[in-house]
Design a protein around this motif. Structure first.
Motif, PDB file in Angstrom:
ATOM      1  N   THR A  60       4.359   4.156   9.050  1.00 55.86           N
ATOM      2  CA  THR A  60       4.623   2.812   9.200  1.00 55.86           C
ATOM      3  C   THR A  60       3.607   1.661   8.525  1.00 55.86           C
ATOM      4  O   THR A  60       3.546   0.575   8.491  1.00 55.86           O
ATOM      5  CB  THR A  60       4.883   2.211  10.855  1.00 55.86           C
ATOM      6  OG1 THR A  60       3.342   2.331  11.319  1.00 55.86           O
ATOM      7  CG2 THR A  60       5.636   3.078  11.497  1.00 55.86           C
ATOM      8  N   LEU A  61       2.799   2.451   7.745  1.00 59.98           N
ATOM      9  CA  LEU A  61       1.656   2.050   6.955  1.00 59.98           C
ATOM     10  C   LEU A  61       2.268   0.753   5.742  1.00 59.98           C
ATOM     11  O   LEU A  61       3.195   1.026   5.161  1.00 59.98           O
ATOM     12  CB  LEU A  61       0.869   2.882   5.995  1.00 59.98           C
ATOM     13  CG  LEU A  61      -0.324   2.509   5.540  1.00 59.98           C
ATOM     14  CD1 LEU A  61      -1.576   1.914   6.499  1.00 59.98           C
ATOM     15  CD2 LEU A  61      -1.007   3.472   4.565  1.00 59.98           C
ATOM     16  N   THR A  62       1.747  -0.352   5.791  1.00 55.84           N
ATOM     17  CA  THR A  62       2.145  -1.449   5.138  1.00 55.84           C
ATOM     18  C   THR A  62       0.668  -2.144   4.209  1.00 55.84           C
ATOM     19  O   THR A  62      -0.516  -1.946   4.849  1.00 55.84           O
ATOM     20  CB  THR A  62       2.603  -2.435   5.831  1.00 55.84           C
ATOM     21  OG1 THR A  62       1.741  -3.303   6.879  1.00 55.84           O
ATOM     22  CG2 THR A  62       4.123  -2.065   6.424  1.00 55.84           C
ATOM     23  N   LEU A  63       1.028  -2.847   3.333  1.00 55.90           N
ATOM     24  CA  LEU A  63      -0.206  -3.592   2.974  1.00 55.90           C
ATOM     25  C   LEU A  63      -0.924  -4.745   3.807  1.00 55.90           C
ATOM     26  O   LEU A  63      -2.072  -4.718   4.049  1.00 55.90           O
ATOM     27  CB  LEU A  63      -0.008  -4.194   1.371  1.00 55.90           C
ATOM     28  CG  LEU A  63       0.075  -3.052   0.405  1.00 55.90           C
ATOM     29  CD1 LEU A  63       0.855  -4.078  -1.037  1.00 55.90           C
ATOM     30  CD2 LEU A  63      -1.180  -2.732  -0.222  1.00 55.90           C
ATOM     31  N   LEU A  64      -0.021  -5.245   4.381  1.00 51.15           N
ATOM     32  CA  LEU A  64      -0.313  -6.221   5.411  1.00 51.15           C
ATOM     33  C   LEU A  64      -1.147  -5.481   6.716  1.00 51.15           C
ATOM     34  O   LEU A  64      -2.185  -6.083   7.170  1.00 51.15           O
ATOM     35  CB  LEU A  64       0.785  -7.098   5.799  1.00 51.15           C
ATOM     36  CG  LEU A  64       0.461  -8.495   6.513  1.00 51.15           C
ATOM     37  CD1 LEU A  64      -0.326  -9.231   5.476  1.00 51.15           C
ATOM     38  CD2 LEU A  64       1.802  -9.229   6.768  1.00 51.15           C
ATOM     39  N   GLY A  65      -0.631  -4.529   7.004  1.00 53.09           N
ATOM     40  CA  GLY A  65      -1.306  -3.686   7.951  1.00 53.09           C
ATOM     41  C   GLY A  65      -2.715  -3.235   7.849  1.00 53.09           C
ATOM     42  O   GLY A  65      -3.477  -3.346   8.440  1.00 53.09           O
ATOM     43  N   GLY A 105       5.718  -8.334  12.733  1.00 58.78           N
ATOM     44  CA  GLY A 105       5.737  -9.876  12.750  1.00 58.78           C
ATOM     45  C   GLY A 105       4.659 -10.859  12.270  1.00 58.78           C
ATOM     46  O   GLY A 105       4.437 -11.908  12.486  1.00 58.78           O
ATOM     47  N   ALA A 106       3.853 -10.023  11.376  1.00 57.51           N
ATOM     48  CA  ALA A 106       2.664 -10.820  10.853  1.00 57.51           C
ATOM     49  C   ALA A 106       3.032 -11.515   9.741  1.00 57.51           C
ATOM     50  O   ALA A 106       3.946 -11.105   8.822  1.00 57.51           O
ATOM     51  CB  ALA A 106       1.591  -9.582  10.332  1.00 57.51           C
TER      52      ALA A 106
END
Length: 178
Positions: A60-65, A105-106
């Motif tokens: 579930t890794l994302t740049l925002l995460g 939701g970020a």
């Protein structure tokens, strides 16, 4: 590495290449700031939706995460460990470090505001510390750790996650390079 002027990060800062020579503290500070700038650069020019795009399943890794996670890392190691502040994590009052990775939701503004605030606190704490030998208590390790170790650990964290950011960014729009 060199003495170049850097690359725009899109967050109001320039990514400046670390110097090729210098004292220990100057070099640690420069390399940490270079890696901070690299993360910001990997996120520059993307929409909130793109920043929330997940890496390859089942991750579930994302740049925002990653930005949110690094805000927690900065906060924990500099404010909670070295400065001894009794404050909760940014995204989890229960101390769940994984909560920051959930960026579903970020948005960019919230994540970058938190990260930039924590970086500012970290820079202040490092600048005000008498030396790299200043210590703080790391409860997860049940040990005293030095500011030197904290700076090296943060460089390690950013380097690892900037590698993840390389792949995430390339998958989004083909952008490559550090």
């Amino acid at each position: 590495m060199g003495t170049g002027t850097g690359t725009g990060t899109g967050t109001g800062e320039e990514r400046v290449a670390p110097p090729l020579t210098g004292g220990e503290r100057e070099m640690l500070r420069a390399f940490l700031d270079f890696h901070r700038g690299t993360l910001a650069m990997k996120c520059a020019g993307l929409t909130d939706e793109q920043l929330r795009l997940r890496s390859s399943p089942p991750s579930t890794l994302t740049l925002l995460g990653l930005v949110r996670h690094m805000a927690e890392v900065e906060r924990t190691w500099f404010r909670r460990v070295i400065d001894g502040e009794d404050i909760p994590l940014v995204w989890s009052a229960e101390g769940d470090f994984q909560a920051a990775y959930d960026a579903s939701g970020a948005d960019r503004a919230e994540a970058f505001a938190a990260w930039e605030a924590e970086v500012a606190h970290a820079r202040r704490i490092e600048r005000e510390a008498e030396s790299l030998d200043v210590t703080g208590y790391q409860p997860r390790w049940k040990a005293e750790v030095s500011l030197r170790l904290v700076m090296l650990h943060l460089i390690h964290e950013y380097a690892r996650h900037n590698g993840h950011a390389d792949f995430l960014r390339e998958a989004i729009d083909g952008e490559v390079g550090a």
